[in-house]
Design a protein around this motif. Sequence first.
Motif, PDB file in Angstrom:
ATOM      1  N   VAL A   1      36.287  38.787  48.927  1.00 58.45           N
ATOM      2  CA  VAL A   1      37.682  38.033  49.349  1.00 58.45           C
ATOM      3  C   VAL A   1      37.469  36.684  48.845  1.00 58.45           C
ATOM      4  O   VAL A   1      36.378  36.107  49.103  1.00 58.45           O
ATOM      5  N   ARG A   2      38.342  36.069  47.977  1.00 58.38           N
ATOM      6  CA  ARG A   2      38.379  34.761  47.708  1.00 58.38           C
ATOM      7  C   ARG A   2      39.511  34.066  48.478  1.00 58.38           C
ATOM      8  O   ARG A   2      40.645  34.590  48.617  1.00 58.38           O
ATOM      9  N   ASP A   3      39.347  32.864  48.861  1.00 66.88           N
ATOM     10  CA  ASP A   3      40.197  31.999  49.573  1.00 66.88           C
ATOM     11  C   ASP A   3      41.220  31.414  48.603  1.00 66.88           C
ATOM     12  O   ASP A   3      41.031  31.591  47.456  1.00 66.88           O
ATOM     13  N   GLU A   4      42.372  30.438  49.248  1.00 62.76           N
ATOM     14  CA  GLU A   4      43.353  29.911  48.524  1.00 62.76           C
ATOM     15  C   GLU A   4      42.553  28.881  47.334  1.00 62.76           C
ATOM     16  O   GLU A   4      43.219  28.452  46.475  1.00 62.76           O
ATOM     17  N   PHE A   5      41.378  28.571  47.719  1.00 63.09           N
ATOM     18  CA  PHE A   5      40.555  27.502  46.751  1.00 63.09           C
ATOM     19  C   PHE A   5      39.825  28.196  45.584  1.00 63.09           C
ATOM     20  O   PHE A   5      38.922  27.715  45.063  1.00 63.09           O
ATOM     21  N   GLU A   6      39.798  29.582  45.761  1.00 58.45           N
ATOM     22  CA  GLU A   6      39.093  30.445  44.750  1.00 58.45           C
ATOM     23  C   GLU A   6      37.587  30.527  45.280  1.00 58.45           C
ATOM     24  O   GLU A   6      36.812  30.806  44.292  1.00 58.45           O
TER      25      GLU A   6
ATOM     26  N   ILE B   1      46.632  30.823  56.854  1.00 59.35           N
ATOM     27  CA  ILE B   1      46.127  30.559  55.311  1.00 59.35           C
ATOM     28  C   ILE B   1      47.274  31.026  54.417  1.00 59.35           C
ATOM     29  O   ILE B   1      47.945  31.972  54.643  1.00 59.35           O
ATOM     30  N   PRO B   2      47.496  30.181  53.233  1.00 53.77           N
ATOM     31  CA  PRO B   2      48.263  30.577  52.375  1.00 53.77           C
ATOM     32  C   PRO B   2      48.121  31.592  51.261  1.00 53.77           C
ATOM     33  O   PRO B   2      49.112  32.202  50.967  1.00 53.77           O
ATOM     34  N   TYR B   3      46.825  32.024  51.283  1.00 50.98           N
ATOM     35  CA  TYR B   3      46.853  32.921  50.252  1.00 50.98           C
ATOM     36  C   TYR B   3      45.117  33.634  50.321  1.00 50.98           C
ATOM     37  O   TYR B   3      44.302  32.767  50.733  1.00 50.98           O
ATOM     38  N   ILE B   4      45.163  34.763  50.086  1.00 52.73           N
ATOM     39  CA  ILE B   4      43.620  35.293  49.684  1.00 52.73           C
ATOM     40  C   ILE B   4      43.864  36.332  48.600  1.00 52.73           C
ATOM     41  O   ILE B   4      44.867  36.658  47.947  1.00 52.73           O
ATOM     42  N   ASN B   5      42.798  36.437  47.966  1.00 45.69           N
ATOM     43  CA  ASN B   5      42.379  37.378  46.970  1.00 45.69           C
ATOM     44  C   ASN B   5      41.249  38.439  46.834  1.00 45.69           C
ATOM     45  O   ASN B   5      40.184  37.974  46.756  1.00 45.69           O
ATOM     46  N   PRO B   6      41.748  39.446  47.745  1.00 47.79           N
ATOM     47  CA  PRO B   6      40.539  40.724  48.052  1.00 47.79           C
ATOM     48  C   PRO B   6      40.469  41.166  46.662  1.00 47.79           C
ATOM     49  O   PRO B   6      41.511  41.420  45.845  1.00 47.79           O
ATOM     50  N   GLY B   7      39.224  41.807  46.548  1.00 45.87           N
ATOM     51  CA  GLY B   7      39.048  42.494  45.348  1.00 45.87           C
ATOM     52  C   GLY B   7      37.996  43.462  45.641  1.00 45.87           C
ATOM     53  O   GLY B   7      37.203  43.412  46.682  1.00 45.87           O
ATOM     54  N   PHE B   8      37.635  44.516  44.829  1.00 46.75           N
ATOM     55  CA  PHE B   8      36.615  45.564  44.806  1.00 46.75           C
ATOM     56  C   PHE B   8      36.278  46.063  43.256  1.00 46.75           C
ATOM     57  O   PHE B   8      36.907  45.763  42.384  1.00 46.75           O
ATOM     58  N   ALA B   9      34.910  46.582  43.440  1.00 45.14           N
ATOM     59  CA  ALA B   9      34.398  47.273  41.930  1.00 45.14           C
ATOM     60  C   ALA B   9      33.856  48.615  42.427  1.00 45.14           C
ATOM     61  O   ALA B   9      33.384  48.610  43.491  1.00 45.14           O
ATOM     62  N   ILE B  10      34.074  49.418  41.367  1.00 44.05           N
ATOM     63  CA  ILE B  10      33.112  50.853  41.748  1.00 44.05           C
ATOM     64  C   ILE B  10      32.356  50.790  40.564  1.00 44.05           C
ATOM     65  O   ILE B  10      32.575  50.376  39.186  1.00 44.05           O
TER      66      ILE B  10
END
Length: 184
Positions: free
Chosen positions: A142-147, A84-93
């Motif tokens: 988590v978002r993938d390379e296609f958002e 996979i070329p790219y991921i975008n993990p994130g979180f919120a409190i």
Amino acid sequence: TLCNSAILLTNGILTSQNTVSEVINKYSETNFIITDFENYIESKCKRFTLKKPYWVDEQEETRTFYTVGEKIKLRFEFDFKEVIPYINPGFAILDMQDQRIFTSHLNDTDLTFDKKLINKITIDTIIEIPLSPGHYKIIYGVRDEFENTVIYKENMLLEIQQTVSKNGANGLLHYTSKWKLQNK
């Protein structure tokens, strides 16, 4: 007469207060996630799994709570089944009234992947804002390379215990934590 409202307690903490059907749905979602096989979550795209994120300290020990002023580190462990070329993990409190006080995504930072992602990869994020003593809800995804959002869960808690009197931020605060790739 039957009740028309209910509450949900998680480890003694009020995590939901709503209609009976809404609280039952919330309990079912949370209970399913917590008892998921070895706490691994498969992405909707089926190309990777994520171990349920967890808290660690500076000695790499798993934590269940922090005290005011300690560095708070959230760990994401991925297992990629294909490149996979790219991921975008994130979180919120969120506070216990569901008001978002902090949010961070990997793409908010200057961390980049110099190689495509495959096999096991660990990514840590260190939260660099002071949090007042109390209990907080954590949302992660988590978002993938296609958002596309391929993982989204609302099943974590963070406890900050008081050691000294210290005020934290009230209201909405968007901030970028530090992200660090542990291994490739």
